[in-house]
Enzyme design. Structure first.
Site, PDB file in Angstrom:
ATOM      1  CD1 TRP A 150      55.795  -3.077  -0.485  1.00 50.93           C
ATOM      2  CD2 TRP A 150      56.980  -4.905  -0.973  1.00 50.93           C
ATOM      3  NE1 TRP A 150      55.066  -3.830  -1.377  1.00 50.93           N
ATOM      4  CE2 TRP A 150      55.761  -4.954  -1.692  1.00 50.93           C
ATOM      5  CE3 TRP A 150      57.899  -5.954  -1.138  1.00 50.93           C
ATOM      6  CZ2 TRP A 150      55.439  -6.004  -2.539  1.00 50.93           C
ATOM      7  CZ3 TRP A 150      57.571  -6.999  -1.979  1.00 50.93           C
ATOM      8  CH2 TRP A 150      56.358  -7.013  -2.680  1.00 50.93           C
ATOM      9  CG  HIS A 174      51.993  -4.879   1.701  1.00 55.10           C
ATOM     10  ND1 HIS A 174      52.513  -5.881   0.933  1.00 55.10           N
ATOM     11  CD2 HIS A 174      52.393  -5.159   2.971  1.00 55.10           C
ATOM     12  CE1 HIS A 174      53.201  -6.714   1.691  1.00 55.10           C
ATOM     13  NE2 HIS A 174      53.149  -6.305   2.918  1.00 55.10           N
ATOM     14  NE  ARG A 200      55.044   0.339  -0.219  1.00 54.88           N
ATOM     15  CZ  ARG A 200      54.591  -0.139  -1.370  1.00 54.88           C
ATOM     16  NH1 ARG A 200      55.154   0.224  -2.494  1.00 54.88           N
ATOM     17  NH2 ARG A 200      53.592  -0.982  -1.400  1.00 54.88           N
ATOM     18  CD  GLN A 214      48.472  -1.624  -1.161  1.00 47.27           C
ATOM     19  OE1 GLN A 214      48.445  -2.285  -0.129  1.00 47.27           O
ATOM     20  NE2 GLN A 214      49.477  -1.664  -2.003  1.00 47.27           N
ATOM     21  CB  VAL A 257      50.291 -14.013  -5.615  1.00 45.22           C
ATOM     22  CG1 VAL A 257      49.262 -13.404  -4.694  1.00 45.22           C
ATOM     23  CG2 VAL A 257      51.125 -12.946  -6.295  1.00 45.22           C
ATOM     24  CB  ALA A 311      45.416 -11.965  -2.401  1.00 39.37           C
TER      25      ALA A 311
END
Ligand SMILES: [Zn+2]
Length: 343
Positions: A150, A174, A200, A214, A257, A311
């Site tokens: 990122w 994000h 980005r 997003q 996650v 998520a």
């Protein structure tokens, strides 16, 4: 004074200014006739009686001729101005162009609609984020290799000396920081979505740009499992593509996650038979997702033994490209009306 000549002179005037000058020539303050009229009072009574009626008649005739000519000239002026303002009521009208919603906004609106129908609340967050919200709180500590995924734009701080750690400003990479901001101020259970621009630092090509959109979702409660996620996302994709699309999950790594997965959708273009859009596989990757990492819950002060959640993050541009069969992401941001008018 020959009244015939004077009348001829008056009738020869072709505009009101010239006419006024002619009138003044005879009847102005020092006009020739006016001077004679004023001189009457100095004449002996007999002479005055003899001359006065003739001069008065001349005056009336000049006045009448000037008034008549002035009326004629004014009429002409109005007529010619009407001619120049003439409107052709049979000519085709000028079409008023209506603006319309940008294709990305259209897709975003539809996504919001589907998720709100599933009980999700829409929340918002800033595009300029701190390093803490964008990385640290999402289980991406400093020097973690995942940060390389990122790369972004950093904003020059106003005062480097007084900076607290990880309060550096950047353009969010994000929409996930909004999860953190929301959980900091709200308790479980919760169901939220947020969408917007992310950035980005990378070279742009047909499928990458320095900015894109997003849509992020988060659901937290006591007994949330991957099954809940699959059900929600299945409903979402069916609603979006108005058909019987199938979904499957494929293991993937995202720092925030555990476990993480990519969501694959059966290709709506070929009904999963295989086509160029899906590289002949019948499946397309549409989002990254997973069960919220315990470190993320710890960062916002949630009890990891009490709550669970999932998520997900969806690239709106990619969905819009699939939905409208657009082959270059840069078209969304070019502002080319030939492109935009098609939607
Ligand atoms: Zn296909």
């Amino acid at each position: 004074m020959d009244i015939g000549e004077i009348k001829k002179e008056i009738l020869s005037k072709s505009n009101l200014k010239e006419l006024d000058a002619a009138h003044k020539k005879y009847l102005g303050k020092n006009g020739s006739l006016n001077v004679e009229l004023k001189a009457l009072k100095d004449l002996p009574p007999d002479e005055r009686k003899a001359k006065a009626p003739e001069l008065q008649r001349l005056k009336r005739e000049i006045d009448a001729a000037v008034v008549e000519r002035a009326g004629y000239l004014k009429r002409k002026e109005i007529e010619s101005s009407l001619e120049s303002e003439i409107i052709d009521i049979t000519a085709p009208g000028v079409k008023i162009e209506m603006g319309h919603i940008h294709p990305l906004t259209k897709v975003q609106d539809r996504m919001n609609e589907i998720f709100t129908s599933l009980g999700f609340e829409i929340v918002e967050g800033p595009e300029v984020e701190t390093e803490w919200y964008n990385f640290d709180a999402l289980n991406i500590p400093e020097d973690h290799p995942a940060r390389d995924m990122w790369d972004t734009f950093w904003l020059a701080p106003e005062n480097r000396e007084s900076e607290t750690k990880n309060q550096n400003l950047l353009l969010r990479t994000h929409t996930s920081p909004v999860q953190i901001r929301y959980m900091e101020t709200h308790h479980s259970p919760l169901r939220i979505i947020t969408s917007g621009r992310v950035f980005r630092h990378e070279a742009s090509d047909a499928s990458h740009d320095i900015q894109f959109h997003q849509l992020e979702g988060l659901m937290v409660d006591k007994n949330i499992t991957v099954a809940n996620f699959k059900a929600v996302i299945g409903e979402f994709l069916k609603g979006l593509f108005a058909g019987k699309v199938q979904t499957r999950l494929r293991p993937a790594y995202f720092p925030f996650v555990e476990p993480g997965f990519e969501v694959m959708m059966s290709c709506a273009n070929c009904d999963a038979k295989g086509c160029p859009v899906c590289s002949k596989t019948g499946w397309l990757e549409v989002m990254g997702a997973g069960m919220v990492h315990p470190n993320v819950f710890k960062a916002v002060g949630y009890d990891v033994n009490e709550v669970q959640g999932f998520a997900f993050g969806i690239g709106i541009d990619r969905i819009a490209m699939m939905k409208y069969k657009i082959d270059d992401i840069r078209l969304f941001y070019g502002g080319d009306l030939k492109f935009l008018r098609q939607f």
